[in-house]
Design an enzyme around this catalytic site. Sequence first.
Site, mmCIF file in Angstrom:
data_model
loop_
_atom_site.group_PDB
_atom_site.id
_atom_site.type_symbol
_atom_site.label_atom_id
_atom_site.label_comp_id
_atom_site.label_asym_id
_atom_site.label_seq_id
_atom_site.Cartn_x
_atom_site.Cartn_y
_atom_site.Cartn_z
ATOM 1 N N CYS A 155 0.809 -1.221 0.000
ATOM 2 C CA CYS A 155 0.000 0.000 0.000
ATOM 3 C C CYS A 155 0.846 1.277 0.000
ATOM 4 C CB CYS A 155 -0.967 -0.012 1.174
ATOM 5 S SG CYS A 155 -0.203 0.053 2.806
ATOM 6 N N HIS A 205 -2.767 1.440 6.885
ATOM 7 C CA HIS A 205 -3.039 1.332 5.445
ATOM 8 C C HIS A 205 -3.160 2.728 4.853
ATOM 9 C CE1 HIS A 205 -4.241 -0.817 1.851
ATOM 10 N NE2 HIS A 205 -5.251 0.015 1.688
ATOM 11 N N HIS A 217 -5.863 1.970 -4.396
ATOM 12 C CA HIS A 217 -4.878 1.476 -3.435
ATOM 13 C C HIS A 217 -4.420 0.067 -3.805
ATOM 14 C CE1 HIS A 217 -7.680 -1.142 -0.726
ATOM 15 N NE2 HIS A 217 -8.144 -1.095 -1.951
#
Length: 242
Positions: A155, A205, A217
């Site tokens: 990520c 994240h 993402h």
Amino acid sequence: MSANPNRRPTQPAARSVLGSLRNASIVALVVPALFATVALPASAYAPASDDTASDGAARLSAIEQLRQDKAQDVAVASVALAPQSRDGYDITSAAELRRAQQRAALAAYSGPTVREYLANPPYPSFDLNQVVQVGLQYQGVPYVFGGASPAGFDCSGFVMFVYAQFGIALPHSSSAQGRGVGGGHLISRADALPGDIVVMDGGGHSGIFMGGNTMVHAPKPGGVVEVHPIWDPNAWFVRYGI
């Protein structure tokens, strides 16, 4: 004329009588013998039971002699057996296999790196809308833990790679990006614009905000770069470059 009882028979007559008696004697001897032969019981031809027992005993004796002589034994050279031990094989876990595949994917990428983009960014003029467009180009790239190239992204590596093309250096860490390390600052959700960084799950994240309640993402192992709703109501936003 009456016969004389004292008269002896004539010679031819005597011979005839003697011949008849001789033939009768032969028949009396031969006929019983023939009947005796014909009437001989079939069991008379069977081997004597004593002989059968004798043959069986002889075979048993021969077998016993073979045992004593060890005629059926096979001589085998002594064999040295390895000591019992566990085979030296390790089980490869799914995580280890995935990491090996990820390393192979990363090694296969030969394009520009983050460092090379920072040294010579293809988009020197920072534009948040352009950030979104560049990020969308990598949809479908597989998630790779530690990845920061089109061979595979995690990520924060995805966000870092996109921003590097604008000459902005970001840390390869979602929590560090969420703190604004490297020149970023927090903004409210109401002030967030497409192209800003969205951080969620307590800083675990990060992705690129697309407006509304969506982001692009790199999700998790087994996933690919994709557009997805922001699932964390406590998500916050960070702006770099402006």
